[in-house]
Design an enzyme around this catalytic site. Structure first.
Site, mmCIF file in Angstrom:
data_model
loop_
_atom_site.group_PDB
_atom_site.id
_atom_site.type_symbol
_atom_site.label_atom_id
_atom_site.label_comp_id
_atom_site.label_asym_id
_atom_site.label_seq_id
_atom_site.Cartn_x
_atom_site.Cartn_y
_atom_site.Cartn_z
ATOM 1 N N HIS A 4 0.822 -1.218 0.000
ATOM 2 C CA HIS A 4 0.000 0.000 0.000
ATOM 3 C C HIS A 4 0.855 1.267 0.000
ATOM 4 C CE1 HIS A 4 -3.905 1.862 1.858
ATOM 5 N NE2 HIS A 4 -3.225 2.771 1.177
ATOM 6 N N HIS B 242 -10.221 -0.107 1.279
ATOM 7 C CA HIS B 242 -10.274 1.033 2.221
ATOM 8 C C HIS B 242 -11.684 1.013 2.795
ATOM 9 C CE1 HIS B 242 -9.600 5.455 3.258
ATOM 10 N NE2 HIS B 242 -10.910 5.337 3.360
ATOM 11 N N HIS C 176 -5.207 -0.749 6.082
ATOM 12 C CA HIS C 176 -4.989 0.107 7.266
ATOM 13 C C HIS C 176 -6.041 -0.054 8.358
ATOM 14 C CE1 HIS C 176 -7.719 2.554 4.898
ATOM 15 N NE2 HIS C 176 -6.772 3.077 4.147
ATOM 16 N N ASN D 11 -5.846 9.149 7.412
ATOM 17 C CA ASN D 11 -7.170 8.524 7.368
ATOM 18 C C ASN D 11 -7.002 7.030 7.085
ATOM 19 O OD1 ASN D 11 -9.931 8.194 7.253
ATOM 20 N ND2 ASN D 11 -10.034 8.614 5.056
ATOM 21 N N ASP E 262 1.019 2.644 3.780
ATOM 22 C CA ASP E 262 0.143 3.717 3.297
ATOM 23 C C ASP E 262 0.968 4.989 3.062
ATOM 24 O OD1 ASP E 262 -2.086 5.031 2.384
ATOM 25 O OD2 ASP E 262 -3.183 4.991 4.282
#
Ligand code: DOR
Ligand code: ZN
Ligand code: ZN
Length: 408
Positions: A66, A182, A217, A261, A288
């Protein structure tokens, strides 16, 4: 060119190896491993550069499922060259690039064009789930896979229309392509409930369609409990977290470099993430990696953009915080950062040091502490929450496909 990486501590959970020894690389494959009481393959003859790494850690190249490389569209934040250099400097030989670019990676043509631009390491495109990430019309998953996409993802947001997501997951299942999810319900954005509601919805869809679902995440206890329960029923779902979620709670979320986020959560959530890393509920650590410019991050907190960089800190922070503090052993860390990501990508020749595998190898110094200094990063991003942290695990050498991608 052939290499002998000599005298390191070889750690590879995929073949149960943790011994001092040598690795021989011929062209782009691992030709032989020789360790005390452990020997595989033929020792190549001829022109071989011997690289002494005595005392250092030698592991399969790390894989980051990611990352955001911002190219094309936002090259002032990062571009293909700096993104790949940052990955190599962090010990990553494969990264998966999210599609929230300009244009959004939503066609086989765009996938092919992006994939062809990787430099030094493998940077694999991820196609979007819907055209333009607008949430309405599904993309051509099979076509994008044929063009080189490793997954589909709507990262940055969720596909809120359940019927659309279900259809996309049916297509992904048919193409044998994973969905990197996500999970965030728009109406509950930023909350644990919002993360969990979509994760649970999409786990139901995965059960229905047989789609390979990978949850991105994951940051909170509520969602981890749901994943643990789903795994207990045999659902083959996988999940990742990022280093910031096991390092920081929301009391730190007052500076732009701690804004992302999903956001930082409660102390109990941080503990739950560590627990899930230990018990296998989480399968992977992904960064991320989300570079932004100084102006986008060092402004009023409420106006700062979401995202932190991670490629050049992920291994040292994870090693220092998880292994040195005794939560997990080194084998488990390599499982989280290489073995399992390769399995999620169904890549049998990576995430392993076995003979015949791709010569993707990284060497870390885990004995000498250093302080994280963003001014040394290859990334254009400086938006790290780890500045000033004392860590162990500096990258000494990254070999990707048998070639040196980074050398300290
Ligand atoms: O923090 C984040 N940054 N979360 C996302 O979902 C998107 C990413 C980005 O692209 O900056
Ligand atoms: Zn995301
Ligand atoms: Zn992301």
């Amino acid at each position: 060119m052939n290499f002998c990486i000599a005298g390191g501590r070889l750690v590879d959970p995929s073949i149960g190896l943790d011994k001092p020894g040598d690795i021989y690389i011929q062209d782009d494959v691992i030709e032989a491993i020789r360790a005390e009481g452990f020997s595989m393959g033929e020792i190549p003859n001829g022109d071989t550069e011997r690289v002494e790494v005595s005392g250092a850690l030698v592991v399969p190249g790390l894989i980051d499922l990611h990352v955001h490389f911002r190219d094309p569209g936002f090259c002032y934040k990062e571009d293909m060259t700096t993104g790949c250099a940052s990955a190599a400097a962090g010990g990553f030989t494969t990264v998966c690039m999210m599609p929230n670019l300009k244009p959004i990676t939503d066609t086989p043509q765009l996938v092919a064009a992006l994939g062809a631009r990787a430099e030094g390491i493998r940077a694999l495109p991820i196609g979007s789930v819907t055209m333009g990430q607008k949430g309405a019309e599904i993309t051509d998953a099979a076509g994008m896979k044929a063009a080189g996409a490793c997954a589909i993802s709507e990262d940055g947001r969720s596909v809120m229309d359940g019927a659309v997501m279900l259809r996309a997951m049916e297509a992904a299942a048919k193409a044998d392509m994973p969905v990197f999810d996500h999970t965030e319900d728009d109406s509950l954005a930023g909350t644990s409930m919002g993360e969990t509601v979509i994760a649970v919805r999409d786990m139901l869809f995965a059960k229905e369609t047989g789609c390979r679902l990978h949850l991105c995440h994951i940051s909170c206890k509520l969602c981890l409990d749901a994943i643990r329960a789903a795994k207990a029923t045999g659902l083959p779902v996988t999940a990742e977290t990022g280093p910031h979620y096991f390092m920081f709670d929301k009391s730190r979320a007052t500076h732009g470099h701690f804004k992302m986020n999903p956001p930082l959560r409660n102390v109990e959530d941080v503990q739950a993430v560590i627990e899930a890393i230990k018990d296998g509920t989480l399968d992977a650590i992904a960064t991320d990696h989300a570079p932004h410019s100084a102006g986008e991050k060092l402004c009023e907190y409420n106006k700062a953009m979401n995202g932190v960089i991670g490629l050049e800190t992920s291994f040292p922070v994870s090693y220092t915080a998880l292994v040195r503090r005794g939560h997990i052993d080194l084998n488990r860390l390599i499982e989280l950062m290489s073995t399992n990501p390769a399995r999620i990508l169904k890549d049998r020749s990576r995430g392993t040091l076995k003979v015949g595998a791709a010569a993707d190898i990284v060497v870390f110094d885990i004995a000498t502490p250093y302080v994280i200094d963003p001014s040394t990063f290859k990334s254009k991003g400086r938006n790290t929450p780890f500045e000033g942290m004392e860590v162990y695990g500096k990258t000494l050498l990254t070999i990707s496909g048998g070639r040196i991608a980074y050398r300290a």
